[in-house]
Design an enzyme around this catalytic site. Structure first.
Site, PDB file in Angstrom:
ATOM      1  N   LEU A 129       1.048  -1.233  -0.201  1.00  0.00           N
ATOM      2  CA  LEU A 129      -0.216   0.695   0.388  1.00  0.00           C
ATOM      3  C   LEU A 129       0.838   1.413  -0.152  1.00  0.00           C
ATOM      4  O   LEU A 129       2.123   1.597   0.856  1.00  0.00           O
ATOM      5  CB  LEU A 129      -0.691   0.360   1.100  1.00  0.00           C
ATOM      6  CG  LEU A 129      -1.960  -1.249   1.024  1.00  0.00           C
ATOM      7  CD1 LEU A 129      -2.366  -0.822   2.608  1.00  0.00           C
ATOM      8  CD2 LEU A 129      -3.021  -1.149   0.523  1.00  0.00           C
ATOM      9  N   ASP A 130       0.430   1.920  -0.990  1.00  0.00           N
ATOM     10  CA  ASP A 130       1.202   3.310  -0.773  1.00  0.00           C
ATOM     11  C   ASP A 130       1.316   4.289   1.190  1.00  0.00           C
ATOM     12  O   ASP A 130       1.029   3.723   1.669  1.00  0.00           O
ATOM     13  CB  ASP A 130       0.384   4.746  -1.173  1.00  0.00           C
ATOM     14  CG  ASP A 130       0.110   4.855  -2.902  1.00  0.00           C
ATOM     15  OD1 ASP A 130       0.974   3.555  -3.435  1.00  0.00           O
ATOM     16  OD2 ASP A 130      -1.083   5.051  -3.285  1.00  0.00           O
ATOM     17  N   LYS A 131       2.196   4.778   1.287  1.00  0.00           N
ATOM     18  CA  LYS A 131       2.414   5.452   1.752  1.00  0.00           C
ATOM     19  C   LYS A 131       1.147   5.909   3.139  1.00  0.00           C
ATOM     20  O   LYS A 131       1.440   5.896   4.385  1.00  0.00           O
ATOM     21  CB  LYS A 131       3.488   6.089   2.630  1.00  0.00           C
ATOM     22  CG  LYS A 131       4.534   6.669   3.942  1.00  0.00           C
ATOM     23  CD  LYS A 131       5.491   7.381   3.430  1.00  0.00           C
ATOM     24  CE  LYS A 131       5.883   8.559   4.785  1.00  0.00           C
ATOM     25  NZ  LYS A 131       7.076   8.758   4.604  1.00  0.00           N
ATOM     26  N   THR A 133      -1.642   6.008   2.619  1.00  0.00           N
ATOM     27  CA  THR A 133      -3.096   4.878   2.454  1.00  0.00           C
ATOM     28  C   THR A 133      -2.836   3.773   3.433  1.00  0.00           C
ATOM     29  O   THR A 133      -1.908   3.521   3.810  1.00  0.00           O
ATOM     30  CB  THR A 133      -3.385   3.903   0.915  1.00  0.00           C
ATOM     31  OG1 THR A 133      -2.628   4.913   0.108  1.00  0.00           O
ATOM     32  CG2 THR A 133      -4.137   2.944   1.236  1.00  0.00           C
TER      33      THR A 133
END
Length: 291
Positions: A129-131, A133
């Site tokens: 997951l993106d940082k 998110t």
């Protein structure tokens, strides 16, 4: 490492060779070790390669250090891990926003390091997951299960559902975005819709709720896994996510309002259907504030 499990009822009869190669995806070199060392037992007995295995049989696999050498990583803080599910082979946790899934440098501490400390052994990233998110994320607990989970991901048999709070009223109940996504030449951190050179990307969007302040809560399901896919698609179609520092920098919301809400798949060894949903406290708080 030693693993023991019962072959599920729904699995058809097959030879030991086919079972290891096609069902468990064990690499050729490791299959060779299992064979010559007699490290595969069915119902506690040694078997030959063309013997048939069937549902209800107990399978035991034994791996030596030379089969899967231990990968050492720096331990993180186990107190930062919110477990959602765990068994002998995998763990699912609720990632907080503002934390990387894994570090870019060997000494960088990220969620992977915290999860490994929590479990007490080196774990492996299945998807990220993106940082910014938050939400559900899956880790393999051993290198044996990792390629099996990777195959499920590649075959789109791991379903991931996201919730996002976006600007504007989403006109249609159901939307499908198929815009190609490529790199932004002017900002290496960003992606953008690039019809000519981009990679195919598909996001299914469902409107869940509209709020009086001209924001909408939507559900997003990924059919492909491009970097920043949901963020780019929603922004491109004039519904940027609140709190997005890259694609909606003027938003005053304190965090990116994107959360991995649901994770569903069939366990590759037990064939049990697993499905989990979770929200984070900060996402709920901001949702109430903006809604």
């Amino acid at each position: 490492m030693k693993f023991t499990f019962v072959i599920p009822d729904s699995l058809p009869e097959m030879t030991v060779k086919v079972f290891l190669e096609e069902q468990l995806l064990i690499p050729r070199k490791i299959r060779h070790f299992l064979r010559i060392k007699k490290h595969i037992l069915i119902n506690q007995e040694e078997v030959h390669w063309h013997q048939t295995v069937k549902s209800g049989d107990e399978c035991q696999l034994i791996f030596d250090e030379e089969d899967y050498p231990t990968k050492e990583i720096v331990w993180g803080n186990p107190n930062l891990v919110q477990e959602v599910y765990q068994d002998q082979h995998l763990i699912i946790v609720n990632k907080p926003e503002g934390m990387k899934t894994h570090g870019n440098q060997p000494e960088e501490i990220a969620l992977l390091n915290h999860v490994s400390a929590y479990v007490g052994q080196t774990c492996y990233v299945v998807h990220r997951l993106d940082k910014e998110t938050s939400g559900l994320i899956l880790f393999a607990k051993n290198p044996f299960i990792l390629p099996i989970l990777n195959r499920l991901l590649e075959k789109k048999e791991i379903s991931r559902e996201y919730w996002a709070l976006v600007e504007g009223k989403v006109g249609s109940k159901e939307l499908i975005f198929r815009d190609k996504i490529g790199r932004d030449r002017h900002d290496r951190r960003k992606r953008l819709v690039d019809p000519k050179n981009g990679q195919y990307a598909e996001t299914h969007v469902t409107r869940l709720k509209e709020f009086k302040d001209s924001t909408s809560l939507v559900r997003c399901q990924l059919k492909t896994g491009r970097t920043h896919q949901i963020r780019v698609h929603l922004s491109h179609h004039n519904h940027p996510i609140l709190g997005d520092p890259l694609y909606n920098p003027n938003s005053k919301t304190s965090r990116l309002m994107l959360h991995a809400y649901k994770l569903s798949f069939t366990h590759p060894l037990t064939l049990e259907k697993l499905s989990f949903t979770v929200l984070s406290d900060t996402f709920e708080k901001e949702l109430k504030k903006n809604g």
